[in-house]
Enzyme design. Structure first.
Site, PDB file in Angstrom:
ATOM      1  N   CYS A   1      42.101   0.363  40.550  1.00 14.00           N
ATOM      2  CA  CYS A   1      41.764   1.322  39.480  1.00 14.00           C
ATOM      3  C   CYS A   1      41.924   0.638  38.119  1.00 14.00           C
ATOM      4  O   CYS A   1      42.948   0.007  37.844  1.00 14.00           O
ATOM      5  CB  CYS A   1      42.683   2.539  39.564  1.00 14.00           C
ATOM      6  SG  CYS A   1      42.433   3.745  38.262  1.00 14.00           S
TER       7      CYS A   1
ATOM      8  N   CYS B   1      39.227   7.494  39.222  1.00 17.93           N
ATOM      9  CA  CYS B   1      39.491   6.445  40.214  1.00 17.93           C
ATOM     10  C   CYS B   1      39.594   7.020  41.623  1.00 17.93           C
ATOM     11  O   CYS B   1      39.093   6.429  42.581  1.00 17.93           O
ATOM     12  CB  CYS B   1      40.779   5.694  39.876  1.00 17.93           C
ATOM     13  SG  CYS B   1      40.588   4.562  38.493  1.00 17.93           S
TER      14      CYS B   1
ATOM     15  N   CYS C   1      48.091  25.154  17.046  1.00 19.96           N
ATOM     16  CA  CYS C   1      49.142  24.180  17.373  1.00 19.96           C
ATOM     17  C   CYS C   1      50.012  23.986  16.127  1.00 19.96           C
ATOM     18  O   CYS C   1      51.237  23.872  16.195  1.00 19.96           O
ATOM     19  CB  CYS C   1      48.550  22.834  17.762  1.00 19.96           C
ATOM     20  SG  CYS C   1      47.376  22.865  19.111  1.00 19.96           S
TER      21      CYS C   1
ATOM     22  N   CYS D   1      51.727  24.900  26.081  1.00 27.93           N
ATOM     23  CA  CYS D   1      51.616  25.223  24.659  1.00 27.93           C
ATOM     24  C   CYS D   1      50.485  26.222  24.435  1.00 27.93           C
ATOM     25  O   CYS D   1      50.646  27.211  23.740  1.00 27.93           O
ATOM     26  CB  CYS D   1      51.342  23.960  23.838  1.00 27.93           C
ATOM     27  SG  CYS D   1      52.781  23.322  22.965  1.00 27.93           S
TER      28      CYS D   1
END
Lengths: 204, 268
Positions: B68, B104, B177, B229
């Site tokens: 990966c 991946c 935020c 959040c």
């Protein structure tokens, strides 16, 4: 002094416009991304973030400082949206108000639709001496009523401040509890009593 | 139960101090608590399991993730996280760690999107492979400086979009935020809030995720942190490993540039 203020305000507005062209693109891209990647869940619906009202839009556009006339416009518009109690009575039970001030539940994607909301006042404010776990985003409200009394003016102002905080302070961090239907009229009266009733621990 | 245990611990610690002192001493007490557990952060178990998962041939193609490319070339894990999110030429987009990991698992191992994103957040009895893999990968950047690029136009774009989202007010409570994370010294209840616009704060916050959360008994990734959040912000739910999360992560990671990465950490 006044003239300087006006000149500054104009300068800020002009600067705002000058950067608009570049910003608008990212703003639209951000909105498109939110539309694509957020999904309504429970009471937290997508339209609440992608269809901002005028105050939310302006406060996002001017997150830290804003021209005086923008702030004044927001405050005037929001003040018009305040609904005072129909029966003219402002104070409920402080004991119920305390529970509302403690309760942080409501309107999150993890909450049930239609369940009663809390005010979570302690998240940001000191209110009583007994509760030491309080936040500081808002000012201390300890002895709010003791310091101010219960005149008609104070009752109306306090009601309006809780109902729609932006009526007095554009882009305040405080939710518009009445305007947004977070708390109903009875709950608002109970929170009023917590702040203003002389028997409330807030005023001891 | 875990939450209650810590609460009692904190309450006991608080009880000893005068109320006026309580605010500052809470942070000290949490720091002490961290120190108590620092030598044995349970996140190490996630790191070990993640390393095993990384190296185990699996999926329809029966290959491991060892080839990966996390941005520093196929198989390079060391130092990869402190340069993420970044632009990946092969997919022509900016990806954060979890998006890239998902990529991946799909492209190398042949998993479907659904399989590659199964159980992003673990719970008791239902562990998350993703949380383990992320723990391993991030631990391999410990002690290194955050070095996030916004040189590519798409990286710059992700950062700018992330910033817009950071300041976007909406929802029932008008929160952004920024409501909690743009002023120094703010607290919700007794929880101190990092000011993401202040470099030192942003570094301290960003470099300590993922973290083993004592209250949840799990290692939680940045993806989970942002998810939580947004929930508290009364925003709708972001899709797992979506571009909106990557954009916000880009904003946070860039603001934390130069900070020494020190996670998986231990948090309340």
């Amino acid at each position: 002094m006044k003239r300087i203020g006006i000149v500054l305000a104009v300068a800020v507005t002009a600067a705002g416009c000058a950067t608009m062209a570049a910003d608008t693109d990212y703003g639209k891209a951000a909105l498109d991304l939110m539309k694509a990647d957020f999904k309504s869940k429970g009471p937290a619906t997508l339209d609440r973030i992608v269809n901002q009202d005028e105050a939310q839009r302006l406060c996002s556009e001017y997150p830290t400082e804003r021209p005086k006339e923008v702030a004044e416009k927001i405050e005037a518009e929001q003040l018009k949206l305040v609904k005072y109690p129909a029966d003219g009575k402002y104070l409920g039970k402080w004991q119920e108000g305390e529970k509302i001030a403690q309760n942080g539940r409501g309107m999150q994607s993890s909450d049930k639709v239609g369940s009663p909301n809390g005010g979570n006042c302690y998240a940001c404010h000191q209110i009583t001496k007994e509760e030491i776990s309080f936040g500081n985003i808002g000012p201390s409200l300890y002895q709010y009523g003791k310091l101010r009394g219960q005149s008609e003016e104070i009752l109306k102002y306090t009601w309006a401040k809780i109902y729609n905080a932006q009526a007095f302070s554009a882009c305040s961090n405080m939710p518009r509890f009445g305007h947004k239907g977070i708390l109903d009229e009875k709950q608002l009266k109970d929170v009023m009593a917590l702040l203003l009733d002389p028997a409330s621990p807030a005023n001891k | 139960m875990r939450r209650k245990g810590l609460f009692i611990f904190m309450a006991a610690a608080l009880g000893a101090a005068a109320p006026a002192m309580a605010q500052t001493s809470t942070t000290d007490e949490i720091a002490k608590y961290r120190q108590l557990l620092a030598d044995g952060n349970p996140a190490e178990l996630w790191e070990m399991r993640g390393e095993e998962l990384w190296k185990t041939a699996t999926g329809p193609k029966k290959v491991s993730l060892e080839q990966c490319d996390l941005g520093k070339g196929p198989g390079v894990v060391k130092g990869a996280y402190v340069e993420l999110p970044r632009y990946f030429k092969d997919v022509n987009k900016v990806m954060d760690l979890e998006q890239r990991l998902m990529h991946c698992r799909m492209s190398l191992q042949g998993l479907t999107r659904e399989q590659a994103t199964k159980t992003p957040f673990g719970s008791a009895g239902n562990p998350s492979d993703i949380e383990a893999l992320v723990s391993y990968i991030t631990a391999e950047s410990r002690g290194m400086k955050m070095s996030v690029s916004t040189a590519h136009p798409q990286e710059k774009r992700a950062y700018e979009i992330g910033q817009k989202i950071f300041f976007h007010r909406g929802g029932a409570h008008d929160f952004a935020c920024a409501t909690c994370h743009s002023v120094d010294g703010q607290r919700i209840r007794l929880q101190e809030l990092p000011n993401i616009l202040n470099k030192t704060n942003a570094q301290a916050a960003y470099t300590t995720w993922p973290a083993y959360r004592v209250s949840q008994g799990e290692v939680r990734t940045m993806q989970h942190r942002l998810y939580d959040c947004f929930r508290q912000q009364r925003f709708p739910e972001p899709a797992y490993a979506s571009d909106v999360i990557t954009a916000v992560t880009m904003f946070l990671a860039k603001n934390a540039d130069g900070g020494v990465y020190n996670a998986p950490a231990l948090k309340r």
